[in-house]
Every structure is written in C-alpha cells, then in structure tokens.
Motif scaffolding. Sequence first.
Motif, PDB file in Angstrom:
ATOM      1  N   ARG A   1      23.084  21.928  -1.234  1.00  0.00           N
ATOM      2  CA  ARG A   1      22.324  23.016  -0.633  1.00  0.00           C
ATOM      3  C   ARG A   1      23.108  23.542   0.561  1.00  0.00           C
ATOM      4  N   PHE A   2      22.741  24.751   1.007  1.00  0.00           N
ATOM      5  CA  PHE A   2      23.414  25.400   2.128  1.00  0.00           C
ATOM      6  C   PHE A   2      23.436  24.479   3.349  1.00  0.00           C
ATOM      7  N   SER A   3      22.298  23.891   3.673  1.00  0.00           N
ATOM      8  CA  SER A   3      22.209  23.048   4.873  1.00  0.00           C
ATOM      9  C   SER A   3      23.128  21.838   4.781  1.00  0.00           C
ATOM     10  N   GLU A   4      23.284  21.284   3.583  1.00  0.00           N
ATOM     11  CA  GLU A   4      24.190  20.156   3.413  1.00  0.00           C
ATOM     12  C   GLU A   4      25.641  20.588   3.606  1.00  0.00           C
ATOM     13  N   LEU A   5      25.995  21.744   3.044  1.00  0.00           N
ATOM     14  CA  LEU A   5      27.353  22.263   3.237  1.00  0.00           C
ATOM     15  C   LEU A   5      27.621  22.486   4.725  1.00  0.00           C
ATOM     16  N   LYS A   6      26.662  23.076   5.411  1.00  0.00           N
ATOM     17  CA  LYS A   6      26.804  23.357   6.850  1.00  0.00           C
ATOM     18  C   LYS A   6      26.987  22.059   7.631  1.00  0.00           C
ATOM     19  N   ARG A   7      26.238  21.041   7.256  1.00  0.00           N
ATOM     20  CA  ARG A   7      26.331  19.749   7.941  1.00  0.00           C
ATOM     21  C   ARG A   7      27.657  19.049   7.651  1.00  0.00           C
TER      22      ARG A   7
ATOM     23  N   GLU B   1      31.277  33.135  -4.886  1.00  0.00           N
ATOM     24  CA  GLU B   1      30.409  33.461  -6.015  1.00  0.00           C
ATOM     25  C   GLU B   1      30.918  34.721  -6.715  1.00  0.00           C
ATOM     26  N   ARG B   2      31.283  35.720  -5.932  1.00  0.00           N
ATOM     27  CA  ARG B   2      31.810  36.972  -6.497  1.00  0.00           C
ATOM     28  C   ARG B   2      33.081  36.725  -7.306  1.00  0.00           C
ATOM     29  N   ASP B   3      33.917  35.806  -6.819  1.00  0.00           N
ATOM     30  CA  ASP B   3      35.175  35.491  -7.499  1.00  0.00           C
ATOM     31  C   ASP B   3      34.987  34.535  -8.678  1.00  0.00           C
ATOM     32  N   GLY B   4      33.760  34.089  -8.903  1.00  0.00           N
ATOM     33  CA  GLY B   4      33.507  33.200 -10.034  1.00  0.00           C
ATOM     34  C   GLY B   4      33.865  31.756  -9.783  1.00  0.00           C
ATOM     35  N   LEU B   5      33.928  31.347  -8.520  1.00  0.00           N
ATOM     36  CA  LEU B   5      34.271  29.970  -8.186  1.00  0.00           C
ATOM     37  C   LEU B   5      33.037  29.107  -7.941  1.00  0.00           C
ATOM     38  N   VAL B   6      31.940  29.753  -7.556  1.00  0.00           N
ATOM     39  CA  VAL B   6      30.705  29.052  -7.210  1.00  0.00           C
ATOM     40  C   VAL B   6      29.550  29.719  -7.940  1.00  0.00           C
ATOM     41  N   ILE B   7      28.600  28.915  -8.349  1.00  0.00           N
ATOM     42  CA  ILE B   7      27.361  29.450  -8.909  1.00  0.00           C
ATOM     43  C   ILE B   7      26.231  29.104  -7.946  1.00  0.00           C
ATOM     44  N   ARG B   8      25.413  30.092  -7.690  1.00  0.00           N
ATOM     45  CA  ARG B   8      24.261  29.952  -6.783  1.00  0.00           C
ATOM     46  C   ARG B   8      23.013  29.922  -7.643  1.00  0.00           C
ATOM     47  N   THR B   9      22.239  28.857  -7.514  1.00  0.00           N
ATOM     48  CA  THR B   9      21.015  28.715  -8.293  1.00  0.00           C
ATOM     49  C   THR B   9      19.823  28.721  -7.350  1.00  0.00           C
ATOM     50  N   VAL B  10      18.882  29.631  -7.618  1.00  0.00           N
ATOM     51  CA  VAL B  10      17.662  29.735  -6.820  1.00  0.00           C
ATOM     52  C   VAL B  10      16.528  29.117  -7.627  1.00  0.00           C
ATOM     53  N   TYR B  11      15.841  28.144  -7.029  1.00  0.00           N
ATOM     54  CA  TYR B  11      14.720  27.487  -7.669  1.00  0.00           C
ATOM     55  C   TYR B  11      13.425  28.099  -7.143  1.00  0.00           C
ATOM     56  N   PRO B  12      12.568  28.596  -8.029  1.00  0.00           N
ATOM     57  CA  PRO B  12      11.335  29.272  -7.604  1.00  0.00           C
ATOM     58  C   PRO B  12      10.286  28.265  -7.124  1.00  0.00           C
TER      59      PRO B  12
ATOM     60  N   VAL C   1       8.200  26.707  -3.389  1.00  0.00           N
ATOM     61  CA  VAL C   1       7.779  27.089  -2.048  1.00  0.00           C
ATOM     62  C   VAL C   1       8.010  25.884  -1.153  1.00  0.00           C
ATOM     63  N   PRO C   2       8.941  25.990  -0.203  1.00  0.00           N
ATOM     64  CA  PRO C   2       9.827  27.132   0.013  1.00  0.00           C
ATOM     65  C   PRO C   2      10.919  27.189  -1.058  1.00  0.00           C
ATOM     66  N   VAL C   3      11.534  28.360  -1.169  1.00  0.00           N
ATOM     67  CA  VAL C   3      12.591  28.568  -2.157  1.00  0.00           C
ATOM     68  C   VAL C   3      13.741  27.602  -1.866  1.00  0.00           C
ATOM     69  N   ARG C   4      14.257  27.008  -2.927  1.00  0.00           N
ATOM     70  CA  ARG C   4      15.394  26.096  -2.801  1.00  0.00           C
ATOM     71  C   ARG C   4      16.596  26.746  -3.473  1.00  0.00           C
ATOM     72  N   VAL C   5      17.740  26.722  -2.769  1.00  0.00           N
ATOM     73  CA  VAL C   5      18.979  27.304  -3.284  1.00  0.00           C
ATOM     74  C   VAL C   5      20.039  26.207  -3.297  1.00  0.00           C
ATOM     75  N   ALA C   6      20.745  26.102  -4.409  1.00  0.00           N
ATOM     76  CA  ALA C   6      21.806  25.107  -4.529  1.00  0.00           C
ATOM     77  C   ALA C   6      23.080  25.789  -5.004  1.00  0.00           C
ATOM     78  N   TYR C   7      24.195  25.218  -4.597  1.00  0.00           N
ATOM     79  CA  TYR C   7      25.509  25.744  -4.957  1.00  0.00           C
ATOM     80  C   TYR C   7      26.287  24.684  -5.720  1.00  0.00           C
ATOM     81  N   ALA C   8      27.044  25.145  -6.708  1.00  0.00           N
ATOM     82  CA  ALA C   8      27.886  24.252  -7.497  1.00  0.00           C
ATOM     83  C   ALA C   8      29.152  25.002  -7.887  1.00  0.00           C
ATOM     84  N   LEU C   9      30.195  24.255  -8.156  1.00  0.00           N
ATOM     85  CA  LEU C   9      31.436  24.859  -8.623  1.00  0.00           C
ATOM     86  C   LEU C   9      31.304  25.265 -10.081  1.00  0.00           C
ATOM     87  N   THR C  10      31.897  26.389 -10.423  1.00  0.00           N
ATOM     88  CA  THR C  10      32.016  26.804 -11.822  1.00  0.00           C
ATOM     89  C   THR C  10      33.208  26.062 -12.425  1.00  0.00           C
ATOM     90  N   ASP C  11      33.488  26.305 -13.684  1.00  0.00           N
ATOM     91  CA  ASP C  11      34.681  25.710 -14.295  1.00  0.00           C
ATOM     92  C   ASP C  11      35.936  26.140 -13.541  1.00  0.00           C
TER      93      ASP C  11
END
Length: 135
Positions: free
Chosen positions: A49-55, A73-84, A86-96
């Motif tokens: 998650r963003f907070s973990e990356l920041k930490r 993300e724009r360059d296709g290196l990271v995928i951002r997943t939003v989980y619906p 409350v509160p919204v959870r966003v996670a990041y992962a590397l693409t291939d």
Amino acid sequence: MVTTVYDADGNPRVIDPYLDGCPTRRILDRIGDRWTVLVVGVLGEGTARFSELKRRIDGISQKMLTQTLREMERDGLVIRTVYPEVPVRVAYALTDAGRSLRAPLKALEEWSIEHLGGVLVSQGEYDQKGAAKAG
C-alpha cells in the motif's frame, strides 16, 4: 544498439538511445531515477500500500511517491488496484515489465553498496584538488 520498432499505425521507427529525441531516453530517465529503483526494490518483495511504500522508502515525500507511482503506472511498470471498501484501499504491485527490472536494478543497488567506499575516497580527493586550485 539501433533497432526498428513499429508504432500503432504500423510505421517503422528507428530507435537509437544515443540520438536526441529518441523515446528510449524517457524510459532510461524513469528506470534510472532513484525513487523508481527504490519502489521496484520494495514492490519486488510483494504488493504494498502507499503508506507502506512511504514508510519503507525513507526520505521520499508524499508528492514524489505519488508522482513516481503514477509515472511507473503510465509506463506499465506498476499496477494500481483499488479495492471498493470503506475506507478505500489501494495497493501497488509490479507488472511483468516491472518485475523484469528487478535483477538489473538490484545489480545497480549492489554495485553502489560495493563501490561506495571507493567513490567517497575519489570524491574527497577531487574536492581537495578543487579546494587547492581555488586557494
């Protein structure tokens, strides 16, 4: 290395990173950026998650982390997943493509650690020469 690629319209395009304006330079800027290197390092261990990356990446500002993740993300290196949730959870992962950067970037990280002592000595010697010339 010069090669030819084809754009979305099927037009050939010569790719040579040594030529001004070559689009590979933007990619080199991205993967050579220290924040990208560190984000790939953290995400190479798994989704975060963003907070973990920041930490985990000491010294990165919220603004710079946001910008880096968006560009990756724009360059296709990271995928951002939003989980619906409350509160919204966003996670990041590397693409291939992002995962394929792990080994070369890890090699650069290891090189920087291995050669830090010599670099610091060289910098000190250089700075002393400069101070002697100025004095």
